[in-house]
Design a protein around this motif. Structure first.
Motif, PDB file in Angstrom:
ATOM      1  N   VAL A 110      43.296  39.321  31.652  1.00 43.07           N
ATOM      2  CA  VAL A 110      41.939  39.175  31.531  1.00 43.07           C
ATOM      3  C   VAL A 110      41.842  37.765  32.151  1.00 43.07           C
ATOM      4  O   VAL A 110      42.232  36.825  31.634  1.00 43.07           O
ATOM      5  CB  VAL A 110      41.115  39.236  30.174  1.00 43.07           C
ATOM      6  N   SER A 111      40.535  37.548  33.058  1.00 38.61           N
ATOM      7  CA  SER A 111      40.073  36.434  33.429  1.00 38.61           C
ATOM      8  C   SER A 111      38.876  36.405  34.231  1.00 38.61           C
ATOM      9  O   SER A 111      38.298  37.423  34.424  1.00 38.61           O
ATOM     10  CB  SER A 111      41.432  35.857  34.547  1.00 38.61           C
ATOM     11  N   ASP A 112      38.178  35.335  34.290  1.00 39.48           N
ATOM     12  CA  ASP A 112      37.003  35.346  34.875  1.00 39.48           C
ATOM     13  C   ASP A 112      36.948  35.730  36.454  1.00 39.48           C
ATOM     14  O   ASP A 112      35.937  35.944  36.976  1.00 39.48           O
ATOM     15  CB  ASP A 112      36.372  33.819  35.087  1.00 39.48           C
ATOM     16  N   ILE A 113      38.198  35.965  37.043  1.00 46.90           N
ATOM     17  CA  ILE A 113      38.108  36.444  38.296  1.00 46.90           C
ATOM     18  C   ILE A 113      37.383  38.016  38.335  1.00 46.90           C
ATOM     19  O   ILE A 113      36.927  38.338  39.298  1.00 46.90           O
ATOM     20  CB  ILE A 113      39.615  36.536  39.065  1.00 46.90           C
TER      21      ILE A 113
ATOM     22  N   GLY B  74      37.192  44.402  32.634  1.00 49.16           N
ATOM     23  CA  GLY B  74      38.397  45.155  32.808  1.00 49.16           C
ATOM     24  C   GLY B  74      39.607  44.128  32.995  1.00 49.16           C
ATOM     25  O   GLY B  74      39.649  43.188  32.489  1.00 49.16           O
ATOM     26  N   PHE B  75      40.738  44.669  33.393  1.00 44.97           N
ATOM     27  CA  PHE B  75      42.019  43.930  33.673  1.00 44.97           C
ATOM     28  C   PHE B  75      42.390  43.867  35.027  1.00 44.97           C
ATOM     29  O   PHE B  75      42.096  44.703  35.870  1.00 44.97           O
ATOM     30  CB  PHE B  75      42.999  44.596  32.838  1.00 44.97           C
ATOM     31  N   GLY B  76      43.237  42.728  35.406  1.00 36.79           N
ATOM     32  CA  GLY B  76      43.827  42.824  36.864  1.00 36.79           C
ATOM     33  C   GLY B  76      45.124  42.015  36.725  1.00 36.79           C
ATOM     34  O   GLY B  76      45.650  41.622  35.784  1.00 36.79           O
ATOM     35  N   HIS B  77      45.475  41.614  38.050  1.00 31.83           N
ATOM     36  CA  HIS B  77      46.582  40.769  38.245  1.00 31.83           C
ATOM     37  C   HIS B  77      46.505  40.216  39.631  1.00 31.83           C
ATOM     38  O   HIS B  77      46.085  41.283  40.489  1.00 31.83           O
ATOM     39  CB  HIS B  77      48.018  41.654  38.001  1.00 31.83           C
ATOM     40  N   THR B  78      47.056  39.231  39.908  1.00 34.40           N
ATOM     41  CA  THR B  78      46.900  38.605  41.398  1.00 34.40           C
ATOM     42  C   THR B  78      48.340  38.362  41.638  1.00 34.40           C
ATOM     43  O   THR B  78      49.485  38.258  40.745  1.00 34.40           O
ATOM     44  CB  THR B  78      46.238  37.062  41.193  1.00 34.40           C
ATOM     45  N   GLY B  79      48.407  38.078  42.965  1.00 35.29           N
ATOM     46  CA  GLY B  79      49.838  37.682  43.503  1.00 35.29           C
ATOM     47  C   GLY B  79      49.700  36.352  44.513  1.00 35.29           C
ATOM     48  O   GLY B  79      48.731  36.105  45.193  1.00 35.29           O
ATOM     49  N   PHE B  80      50.779  35.581  44.386  1.00 38.37           N
ATOM     50  CA  PHE B  80      50.955  34.454  44.859  1.00 38.37           C
ATOM     51  C   PHE B  80      50.536  34.420  46.501  1.00 38.37           C
ATOM     52  O   PHE B  80      49.866  33.579  47.203  1.00 38.37           O
ATOM     53  CB  PHE B  80      52.231  33.729  45.016  1.00 38.37           C
TER      54      PHE B  80
ATOM     55  N   LYS C  71      36.858  36.647  42.895  1.00 37.52           N
ATOM     56  CA  LYS C  71      35.848  36.788  42.210  1.00 37.52           C
ATOM     57  C   LYS C  71      34.342  36.967  42.795  1.00 37.52           C
ATOM     58  O   LYS C  71      33.615  38.111  42.290  1.00 37.52           O
ATOM     59  CB  LYS C  71      35.399  35.195  41.630  1.00 37.52           C
ATOM     60  N   GLU C  72      34.290  36.554  43.954  1.00 37.87           N
ATOM     61  CA  GLU C  72      32.963  36.996  44.714  1.00 37.87           C
ATOM     62  C   GLU C  72      32.971  38.517  45.362  1.00 37.87           C
ATOM     63  O   GLU C  72      31.826  39.159  45.123  1.00 37.87           O
ATOM     64  CB  GLU C  72      32.855  35.982  45.880  1.00 37.87           C
ATOM     65  N   VAL C  73      34.175  38.881  45.555  1.00 40.28           N
ATOM     66  CA  VAL C  73      34.272  40.126  45.869  1.00 40.28           C
ATOM     67  C   VAL C  73      34.088  41.275  44.779  1.00 40.28           C
ATOM     68  O   VAL C  73      33.247  42.134  44.897  1.00 40.28           O
ATOM     69  CB  VAL C  73      35.526  40.583  46.484  1.00 40.28           C
ATOM     70  N   PHE C  74      34.840  40.938  43.790  1.00 41.53           N
ATOM     71  CA  PHE C  74      34.894  41.768  42.594  1.00 41.53           C
ATOM     72  C   PHE C  74      33.457  41.789  41.715  1.00 41.53           C
ATOM     73  O   PHE C  74      33.048  43.054  41.550  1.00 41.53           O
ATOM     74  CB  PHE C  74      35.874  41.364  41.574  1.00 41.53           C
ATOM     75  N   ASN C  75      32.739  40.764  41.897  1.00 43.80           N
ATOM     76  CA  ASN C  75      31.306  40.887  41.184  1.00 43.80           C
ATOM     77  C   ASN C  75      30.515  41.402  42.148  1.00 43.80           C
ATOM     78  O   ASN C  75      29.597  42.330  41.443  1.00 43.80           O
ATOM     79  CB  ASN C  75      30.896  39.453  40.995  1.00 43.80           C
ATOM     80  N   ASP C  76      30.660  41.433  43.413  1.00 46.15           N
ATOM     81  CA  ASP C  76      29.768  42.233  44.385  1.00 46.15           C
ATOM     82  C   ASP C  76      30.086  43.664  44.277  1.00 46.15           C
ATOM     83  O   ASP C  76      29.126  44.411  44.282  1.00 46.15           O
ATOM     84  CB  ASP C  76      30.000  41.689  45.714  1.00 46.15           C
ATOM     85  N   ILE C  77      31.377  43.922  44.204  1.00 46.95           N
ATOM     86  CA  ILE C  77      31.516  45.457  44.082  1.00 46.95           C
ATOM     87  C   ILE C  77      30.889  46.203  42.514  1.00 46.95           C
ATOM     88  O   ILE C  77      30.322  47.180  42.506  1.00 46.95           O
ATOM     89  CB  ILE C  77      33.250  45.632  43.948  1.00 46.95           C
ATOM     90  N   LEU C  78      31.001  45.147  41.429  1.00 50.31           N
ATOM     91  CA  LEU C  78      30.614  45.608  40.313  1.00 50.31           C
ATOM     92  C   LEU C  78      29.085  46.058  40.345  1.00 50.31           C
ATOM     93  O   LEU C  78      28.368  46.741  39.703  1.00 50.31           O
ATOM     94  CB  LEU C  78      30.855  44.803  39.218  1.00 50.31           C
ATOM     95  N   LYS C  79      28.220  45.160  41.088  1.00 57.07           N
ATOM     96  CA  LYS C  79      26.880  45.393  41.281  1.00 57.07           C
ATOM     97  C   LYS C  79      26.497  46.532  41.978  1.00 57.07           C
ATOM     98  O   LYS C  79      25.314  47.242  41.701  1.00 57.07           O
ATOM     99  CB  LYS C  79      26.272  44.109  42.166  1.00 57.07           C
ATOM    100  N   ASP C  80      27.394  47.298  42.735  1.00 55.93           N
ATOM    101  CA  ASP C  80      27.137  48.491  43.350  1.00 55.93           C
ATOM    102  C   ASP C  80      27.718  49.875  42.716  1.00 55.93           C
ATOM    103  O   ASP C  80      27.394  50.768  43.139  1.00 55.93           O
ATOM    104  CB  ASP C  80      27.730  48.259  44.982  1.00 55.93           C
ATOM    105  N   ILE C  81      28.446  49.523  41.748  1.00 51.47           N
ATOM    106  CA  ILE C  81      29.006  50.819  41.075  1.00 51.47           C
ATOM    107  C   ILE C  81      27.975  51.422  39.930  1.00 51.47           C
ATOM    108  O   ILE C  81      27.425  50.572  39.129  1.00 51.47           O
ATOM    109  CB  ILE C  81      30.192  50.470  40.276  1.00 51.47           C
TER     110      ILE C  81
END
Length: 351
Positions: free
Chosen positions: A293-296, A300-306, A341-351
């Motif tokens: 869980v992160s502010d990214i 929900g939940f996620g994971h990132t890669g380097f 973060k910007e992409v994910f927040n934009d997606i959530l606005k459209d769901i």
């Protein structure tokens, strides 16, 4: 829907955060957005395509944790299993022996954040090296994100199945989920996004920690089809529990959909609904079982890669998002979390 994603990609590419990437959005198992942007290699300007394969880096950890959950589901091990019960080589190590599978999955094992295994004597085993690594923080109630946790989970998987990680991934995930590209050490070098120009970042990390290593890869050419991570490449031959998996966005989204669908694929239960729900519940700190869980992630939940990759799931909305970029294939790599973060927040606005 999702009209802003194009402009977000263009903005960050123009500021050299990455040269190319792919975004795929799935709702309730149906793809509703899948686009590619920019180029996959800054040198030859090959266009990034929807099917371009990326070095997933630490998204490999979600592959590993999914296999561990399947093993739990099949009573091969449990979350409370101790390393001494899963790996005979750890029985004599008083620090490693009592660490549980759950502590490894949640990064609460007490192991330090990073260690360059490849800087040790060639031929030395992972367990010989771990014998000299101390617990650095409070085990069980403090989270320190560490590759060492998932390196050990990879060793557990290999020992229990008596197989290579590639062999296990193929049988336990690739075949059941019908994945086309997800693999360690891809043999087909076509249409793979480039990453870093040599291990410049890890070279600096080694220098800062007084780790000695000289056999670095060429810094004049970017890596393509070779895992970027130093431990995975130099020490583990491309296959480790923490890094090494390559995939296109479609296959990694399919993995995320398994969680959104409660562990069921094509009507068959691969992991119990209860275990899936537990994995997507905060266990300690901001960690689920393999997930974060992160502010990214707005929810929900996620994971990132380097290397610039990310996977996000939001089970309540049946939402899965794969966001892959080649953020290391630039002159000076930057933190792409603001972009994510910007992409994910934009997606959530459209769901």
């Amino acid at each position: 829907m999702f009209n802003n994603i194009d402009s977000i990609f263009k903005k960050y590419m123009s500021e050299d955060f990455f040269t190319g990437g792919v975004c795929s959005i799935s709702v309730n198992g149906k793809n509703v957005f899948h686009r590619a942007y920019g180029v996959s290699n800054i040198n030859d300007k090959n266009p990034c395509e929807q099917e371009t394969v990326f070095d997933l880096a630490s998204l490999t950890k979600l592959v590993t944790s999914t296999i561990i959950l399947k093993m739990n589901n099949e009573n091969v091990l449990s979350l409370s299993s101790r390393l001494e019960d899963c790996l005979p080589q750890t029985k004599r190590n008083k620090l490693l022996a009592p660490i549980t599978i759950k502590q490894l999955l949640t990064h609460s094992s007490g192991l330090k954040a990073w260690h360059s295994f490849y800087s040790h004597i060639p031929g030395d085993t992972v367990f010989n090296i771990l014998n000299h690594i101390e617990i650095t923080h409070n085990k069980g109630n403090e989270v320190v994100y560490s590759d060492l946790n998932f390196i050990l989970l990879g060793e557990v998987i290999k020992h229990r199945y008596h197989d290579s990680l590639q062999g296990v991934v193929q049988k336990q995930l690739v075949e059941p989920l019908g994945l086309k590209t997800l693999t360690y050490n891809p043999s087909d070098q076509e249409n793979i996004a480039a990453t870093e120009f040599g291990n410049r970042i890890e070279k600096k990390m080694c220098r800062e920690r007084n780790f000695y290593f000289t056999n670095w890869r060429d810094e004049e050419v970017p890596m393509i089809g070779e895992v970027n991570d130093g431990n995975a490449y130099y020490f583990f031959g491309g296959e480790s529990g923490h890094a090494g998996i390559f995939s296109n966005v479609k296959d990694i989204v399919a993995l995320g959909e398994l969680y959104v669908k409660g562990g069921v694929h094509n009507g068959k239960e691969l992991i119990s609904k209860e275990l899936i729900e537990e994995s997507l519940t905060v266990q300690v700190g901001k960690r689920g079982l393999g997930w974060e869980v992160s502010d990214i992630y707005p929810e929900g939940f996620g994971h990132t890669g380097f290397t610039g990759t990310a996977l996000w799931v939001e089970p309540k909305r049946k939402l899965t998002v794969g966001l892959l970029t080649n953020r290391l294939n630039v002159a000076a790599p930057k933190n792409v979390n603001p972009f994510r973060k910007e992409v994910f927040n934009d997606i959530l606005k459209d769901i």
